[in-house]
Design a protein around this motif. Structure first.
Motif, PDB file in Angstrom:
ATOM      1  N   CYS A  48      56.348  29.938  41.779  1.00  0.00           N
ATOM      2  CA  CYS A  48      55.385  30.483  40.172  1.00  0.00           C
ATOM      3  C   CYS A  48      55.886  29.125  39.385  1.00  0.00           C
ATOM      4  O   CYS A  48      55.401  29.247  37.864  1.00  0.00           O
ATOM      5  N   PHE A  49      56.877  28.076  40.011  1.00  0.00           N
ATOM      6  CA  PHE A  49      56.985  26.648  39.597  1.00  0.00           C
ATOM      7  C   PHE A  49      56.459  25.802  39.211  1.00  0.00           C
ATOM      8  O   PHE A  49      55.928  24.476  38.963  1.00  0.00           O
ATOM      9  N   MET A  50      54.885  26.013  40.109  1.00  0.00           N
ATOM     10  CA  MET A  50      53.986  25.010  40.505  1.00  0.00           C
ATOM     11  C   MET A  50      53.109  25.114  38.812  1.00  0.00           C
ATOM     12  O   MET A  50      52.237  24.478  39.283  1.00  0.00           O
ATOM     13  N   ARG A  51      53.025  26.380  37.961  1.00  0.00           N
ATOM     14  CA  ARG A  51      52.572  25.931  37.357  1.00  0.00           C
ATOM     15  C   ARG A  51      53.537  26.613  36.401  1.00  0.00           C
ATOM     16  O   ARG A  51      53.894  27.996  36.294  1.00  0.00           O
ATOM     17  N   PRO A  52      53.361  26.026  34.925  1.00  0.00           N
ATOM     18  CA  PRO A  52      53.835  26.673  33.818  1.00  0.00           C
ATOM     19  C   PRO A  52      53.768  27.651  33.488  1.00  0.00           C
ATOM     20  O   PRO A  52      55.094  28.705  32.658  1.00  0.00           O
ATOM     21  N   ILE A  53      52.626  28.503  32.884  1.00  0.00           N
ATOM     22  CA  ILE A  53      52.593  29.899  33.145  1.00  0.00           C
ATOM     23  C   ILE A  53      52.922  31.525  33.714  1.00  0.00           C
ATOM     24  O   ILE A  53      53.642  31.888  33.790  1.00  0.00           O
ATOM     25  N   GLY A  54      53.013  30.104  34.786  1.00  0.00           N
ATOM     26  CA  GLY A  54      53.537  31.200  36.008  1.00  0.00           C
ATOM     27  C   GLY A  54      54.802  31.540  36.201  1.00  0.00           C
ATOM     28  O   GLY A  54      55.581  32.568  36.037  1.00  0.00           O
ATOM     29  N   MET A  55      55.665  30.193  35.882  1.00  0.00           N
ATOM     30  CA  MET A  55      56.555  30.468  35.836  1.00  0.00           C
ATOM     31  C   MET A  55      57.418  30.818  34.535  1.00  0.00           C
ATOM     32  O   MET A  55      58.233  31.758  34.693  1.00  0.00           O
ATOM     33  N   VAL A  56      56.675  30.976  33.253  1.00  0.00           N
ATOM     34  CA  VAL A  56      57.018  31.417  31.933  1.00  0.00           C
ATOM     35  C   VAL A  56      57.264  33.118  32.467  1.00  0.00           C
ATOM     36  O   VAL A  56      57.779  34.104  31.478  1.00  0.00           O
ATOM     37  N   LEU A  57      55.973  33.541  33.292  1.00  0.00           N
ATOM     38  CA  LEU A  57      55.874  34.864  33.172  1.00  0.00           C
ATOM     39  C   LEU A  57      56.918  35.933  34.352  1.00  0.00           C
ATOM     40  O   LEU A  57      57.382  36.720  34.012  1.00  0.00           O
ATOM     41  N   VAL A  58      56.610  35.068  35.493  1.00  0.00           N
ATOM     42  CA  VAL A  58      57.672  35.008  36.384  1.00  0.00           C
ATOM     43  C   VAL A  58      59.845  35.450  35.688  1.00  0.00           C
ATOM     44  O   VAL A  58      59.577  36.645  35.668  1.00  0.00           O
ATOM     45  N   PHE A  59      59.196  34.592  35.069  1.00  0.00           N
ATOM     46  CA  PHE A  59      61.230  34.807  34.112  1.00  0.00           C
ATOM     47  C   PHE A  59      61.502  34.992  33.506  1.00  0.00           C
ATOM     48  O   PHE A  59      62.499  36.452  32.625  1.00  0.00           O
ATOM     49  N   ALA A  60      59.967  35.414  32.835  1.00  0.00           N
ATOM     50  CA  ALA A  60      60.096  36.899  31.356  1.00  0.00           C
ATOM     51  C   ALA A  60      60.210  37.767  32.450  1.00  0.00           C
ATOM     52  O   ALA A  60      61.067  39.059  31.594  1.00  0.00           O
ATOM     53  N   LEU A  61      59.435  38.936  32.959  1.00  0.00           N
ATOM     54  CA  LEU A  61      59.671  39.638  34.071  1.00  0.00           C
ATOM     55  C   LEU A  61      60.681  39.840  34.322  1.00  0.00           C
ATOM     56  O   LEU A  61      61.982  40.925  34.093  1.00  0.00           O
ATOM     57  N   ILE A  62      61.799  38.706  34.572  1.00  0.00           N
ATOM     58  CA  ILE A  62      63.146  38.424  34.938  1.00  0.00           C
ATOM     59  C   ILE A  62      64.266  39.241  34.453  1.00  0.00           C
ATOM     60  O   ILE A  62      64.563  39.472  34.737  1.00  0.00           O
ATOM     61  N   THR A  63      64.178  38.718  33.241  1.00  0.00           N
ATOM     62  CA  THR A  63      64.654  38.872  32.214  1.00  0.00           C
ATOM     63  C   THR A  63      64.899  40.442  31.231  1.00  0.00           C
ATOM     64  O   THR A  63      65.738  40.651  31.650  1.00  0.00           O
ATOM     65  N   ALA A  64      63.268  40.001  31.361  1.00  0.00           N
ATOM     66  CA  ALA A  64      63.590  42.429  31.370  1.00  0.00           C
ATOM     67  C   ALA A  64      64.372  43.098  32.348  1.00  0.00           C
ATOM     68  O   ALA A  64      64.305  43.797  31.459  1.00  0.00           O
ATOM     69  N   LEU A  65      63.628  42.599  33.072  1.00  0.00           N
ATOM     70  CA  LEU A  65      64.222  43.768  35.024  1.00  0.00           C
ATOM     71  C   LEU A  65      66.006  43.454  34.508  1.00  0.00           C
ATOM     72  O   LEU A  65      66.580  44.670  34.823  1.00  0.00           O
ATOM     73  N   THR A  66      66.592  42.671  34.567  1.00  0.00           N
ATOM     74  CA  THR A  66      67.605  41.801  34.822  1.00  0.00           C
ATOM     75  C   THR A  66      68.623  42.829  33.523  1.00  0.00           C
ATOM     76  O   THR A  66      69.588  44.057  33.010  1.00  0.00           O
ATOM     77  N   THR A  67      67.656  41.995  32.107  1.00  0.00           N
ATOM     78  CA  THR A  67      68.457  42.925  31.371  1.00  0.00           C
ATOM     79  C   THR A  67      68.604  44.882  31.080  1.00  0.00           C
ATOM     80  O   THR A  67      69.681  45.270  30.714  1.00  0.00           O
ATOM     81  N   TRP A  68      67.469  45.847  32.097  1.00  0.00           N
ATOM     82  CA  TRP A  68      67.434  46.421  31.646  1.00  0.00           C
ATOM     83  C   TRP A  68      68.285  46.885  33.069  1.00  0.00           C
ATOM     84  O   TRP A  68      68.856  48.135  32.004  1.00  0.00           O
ATOM     85  N   GLU A  69      68.452  46.302  34.043  1.00  0.00           N
ATOM     86  CA  GLU A  69      69.493  46.745  34.680  1.00  0.00           C
ATOM     87  C   GLU A  69      70.827  47.222  34.400  1.00  0.00           C
ATOM     88  O   GLU A  69      71.388  47.725  34.865  1.00  0.00           O
ATOM     89  N   TYR A  70      71.440  45.886  33.947  1.00  0.00           N
ATOM     90  CA  TYR A  70      72.571  45.634  33.044  1.00  0.00           C
ATOM     91  C   TYR A  70      72.665  46.940  32.612  1.00  0.00           C
ATOM     92  O   TYR A  70      73.464  47.214  31.977  1.00  0.00           O
ATOM     93  N   THR A  71      71.864  47.194  30.523  1.00  0.00           N
ATOM     94  CA  THR A  71      71.802  48.393  30.389  1.00  0.00           C
ATOM     95  C   THR A  71      72.420  49.331  30.621  1.00  0.00           C
ATOM     96  O   THR A  71      73.104  50.149  30.371  1.00  0.00           O
ATOM     97  N   GLY A  72      71.582  49.633  32.342  1.00  0.00           N
ATOM     98  CA  GLY A  72      71.699  50.951  32.185  1.00  0.00           C
ATOM     99  C   GLY A  72      73.181  51.121  33.514  1.00  0.00           C
ATOM    100  O   GLY A  72      73.149  52.425  33.322  1.00  0.00           O
ATOM    101  N   LEU A  73      73.964  50.474  33.708  1.00  0.00           N
ATOM    102  CA  LEU A  73      74.617  49.971  34.539  1.00  0.00           C
ATOM    103  C   LEU A  73      75.945  50.611  33.596  1.00  0.00           C
ATOM    104  O   LEU A  73      76.507  51.343  33.742  1.00  0.00           O
TER     105      LEU A  73
END
Length: 286
Positions: free
Chosen positions: A25-50
């Protein structure tokens, strides 16, 4: 096949896929942004559920997750130069205001706890992960360029530290680092992990000194970055351990087979990423 061997195979396959996705994902800027946007969403969803499951509090999972993801994308847009106006943050601010005002009408038992856990999610997850964009997108005059090695190196140092700490701790670990929160960690393991990271940081620094790298960090500065990641990555791990201990849980989730949840996987980076940003900006002051 015994359960132990099966779990080891599962952990190995998940780990290899995880590293492959992260590095790619770090090889292309759009890849990094999309992957880490997904990571942010999944991590926040997990946190709020806990929080909702284990505490006497109620956090709006959907709006909190959307707000965190939007904040990440807004920071990415501004730092990449794709969005010129800071007005992009206005919708995020309106969302935060809504999350506060909505408690006036919710008739919750403890609205202060709801506010506190809601904002903790934004400060603990959304803000630190968004700082990966500050590492990746660099300014040169009026131009903005993508320098993948800085954000990638943070994760290389974290992975190296984890591996080195495990090996050194298994062989030499006798003195507990923080027994109240994480009994398995030892001073010997932490020192061993740090030594491994310094070696890797030195190799990266030497390699970059032989190339026309857009960010001209010296070898000592790379070593300093490695130490920052080691120290704050360890604190990040301990902070998440304290969070889980407070909630009375072992793993934050099961989304990553053999590795637990998103918080389990990115706990160290939640401290290491913003600390790296502070360190790199501090270098420009001296």
């Amino acid at each position: 096949m015994t359960p132990k061997i099966k779990n080891l195979i599962t952990r190995t396959i998940t780990g290899v896929l995880f590293v492959a996705i992260m590095v790619t994902c770090f090889m292309r800027p759009i890849g990094m942004v999309l992957v880490f946007a997904l990571i942010t969403a999944l991590t926040t969803w997990e946190y709020t559920g806990l929080v909702n499951e284990n505490r006497d509090a109620s956090v709006n999972r959907l709006i909190s997750t959307v707000a965190a993801t939007y904040f990440f994308l807004a920071v990415a847009g501004v730092n990449s130069g794709f969005i010129a106006s800071n007005g992009v943050f206005v919708p995020y601010l309106l969302t935060i205001v809504y999350l506060f005002v909505s408690e006036l009408y919710a008739k919750a038992k403890d609205p202060i706890a709801n506010w506190a856990y809601t904002m903790l999610g934004q400060m603990y997850i959304a803000l630190p992960l968004s700082m990966i964009n500050v590492l990746a997108f660099r300014q040169a005059g009026n131009d903005t360029y993508f320098y993948y090695l800085l954000p990638l190196s943070v994760f290389i140092f974290l992975w190296t530290n984890d591996t080195g700490a495990y090996c050194a701790g298994s062989l030499l670990g006798k003195h507990k680092l923080f027994p109240r929160i994480s009994p398995a960690k030892s001073w010997e393991g932490s020192i061993g992990g740090g030594i491994f990271v310094l070696i890797v940081a030195g190799l990266i620094g030497y390699s970059e000194s032989q190339s026309a790298a857009p960010v001209n960090l010296t070898i000592p500065q790379w070593l300093g970055l490695g130490l920052v990641v080691v120290v704050f990555g360890t604190w990040g791990d301990l902070v998440e351990s304290l969070f889980k201990r407070t909630l009375g849980i072992k793993d934050s989730g099961k989304i990553l087979p053999g590795h637990g949840g998103m918080l389990d996987r990115f706990d160290s980076s939640l401290m290491a990423i913003p600390a790296s940003v502070i360190y790199l900006y501090s270098l420009t002051l001296f």
